[in-house]
Design an enzyme around this catalytic site. Structure first.
Site, mmCIF file in Angstrom:
data_model
loop_
_atom_site.group_PDB
_atom_site.id
_atom_site.type_symbol
_atom_site.label_atom_id
_atom_site.label_comp_id
_atom_site.label_asym_id
_atom_site.label_seq_id
_atom_site.Cartn_x
_atom_site.Cartn_y
_atom_site.Cartn_z
ATOM 1 N N LYS A 54 4.829 26.699 -44.978
ATOM 2 C CA LYS A 54 3.636 26.122 -44.337
ATOM 3 C C LYS A 54 3.525 26.609 -42.900
ATOM 4 C CE LYS A 54 3.694 21.932 -47.110
ATOM 5 N NZ LYS A 54 4.327 20.631 -47.280
ATOM 6 N N GLN A 98 6.479 15.558 -44.713
ATOM 7 C CA GLN A 98 6.925 16.105 -45.994
ATOM 8 C C GLN A 98 7.576 15.018 -46.851
ATOM 9 O OE1 GLN A 98 6.340 19.237 -47.088
ATOM 10 N NE2 GLN A 98 7.429 18.917 -48.993
ATOM 11 N N ASP A 121 -2.980 15.663 -45.728
ATOM 12 C CA ASP A 121 -2.527 15.502 -47.116
ATOM 13 C C ASP A 121 -3.503 14.648 -47.924
ATOM 14 O OD1 ASP A 121 -0.163 16.738 -48.012
ATOM 15 O OD2 ASP A 121 1.084 15.403 -46.792
#
Ligand code: GUN
Length: 296
Positions: A54, A98, A121
């Site tokens: 990422k 995460q 997200d």
């Protein structure tokens, strides 16, 4: 007739190019550089690989990448304090924590501490509610990537029968909402579904997101259906490690009209959509027009 292979790797490259174009414009015309902060707690090897990837791609499209790596035994209060600091930081437009988090941390509490406008997200309860009611939201990256590929392949999805196999908060449920938003007739199937084969056989679109290697055989697939395989399963075959999806690729490809491969299908789209969401969040935060084709 063999199925069209939907090349997610190439598609993701195009999405990243588009994102990079928007980032250039934001810098040149407005003096703004979109910034993405990724928070990793602990040392889970798979998570470390994702986070590295990422960060690399964020920089490649011209955005600022900030990584916060915290000890596995970080206190919840310290993680919440970091999120609060990132929420208030005007240079940060996207925040990703995460998952999975170590067991002593309450995932729901942590995710819901993120400013919904920076929740790239799309996991915050406000974004889930906005998506469910058809309002402008941040959309989870993997389902957004699947939707982009489906729209690209079909144009309109209106009136199609779609079956989503899997009911996770990260993929299954938001995927179903997106398909409903595009006027599909949607069924969410899962481990307790009676006669899954029959349900899948009705589908013009099958999205498999269960995390079980090759669980959908070709004879469940309606002739000409589009198969989107979200699974990434590592298996041992012939003494070698191999990545396979949730559908049996060869037999499904023999009946499908189009299918995503594993690897090289949905996987690359997830990070591309994370970058797209960060640009979208940055534009919204600055009252600028959103990039077209990068949101639901
Ligand atoms: N872990 C596995 N997939 C994801 C994802 O899409 N977002 C976050 N935050 N963590 C993940």
């Amino acid at each position: 007739m063999g199925a069209t292979i939907i090349d997610g790797k190439a598609f993701a490259g195009k999405v990243r190019e588009k994102v990079a174009g928007h980032v250039s414009r934001l810098k040149e015309e407005h003096g703004i550089t979109p910034g993405l902060a990724v928070v990793l707690v602990g040392e889970d090897p798979a998570s470390q690989v994702y986070v590295r990837s990422k960060g690399k791609m964020t920089v490649e499209v011209g955005m600022t990448s900030i990584e916060h790596k915290l000890d596995v035994d970080t206190a919840e209060a310290d993680l919440l304090a970091l999120i609060d600091q990132l929420n208030k930081d005007p240079e940060i437009h996207g925040i990703l924590v995460q998952l999975p988090l170590p067991k002593h941390l309450n995932e729901d509490l942590v995710i819901n501490a993120i400013d919904p406008a920076k929740d790239v997200d799309g996991f915050h309860i406000s974004n889930v509610g906005l998506l469910g009611t058809g309002q402008k939201s941040m959309v989870p990256c993997t389902p957004l990537g699947c939707l982009m590929m489906l729209r690209d392949h079909h144009g309109s999805l209106s009136g199609m029968d779609a079956v989503v196999i899997g009911r996770s908060n990260i993929v299954g449920k938001p995927m179903a909402q997106l398909l409903l938003g595009d006027s599909c007739t949607v069924t969410i199937a899962h481990s307790r579904t009676k006669d899954l084969a029959d349900v899948v056989r009705r589908a013009d679109i099958v999205v498999a997101a269960v995390g079980r290697p090759e669980m959908v055989p070709g004879d469940w697939i309606k002739e000409g259906a589009t198969v989107i395989d979200v699974g990434i399963n590592r298996i041992e075959r012939d003494g070698k490690t191999k990545l396979v999806g949730d559908v049996a690729f060869e037999s499904c490809a023999a009946r499908a009209g189009a299918i995503t491969p594993v690897p090289g299908g949905v996987g690359p789209m997830t990070i591309a959509c994370l970058l797209a969401n960060t640009v979208t969040a940055c534009c919204r935060a600055n009252g600028l027009a959103e990039p077209e084709g990068l949101t639901a």
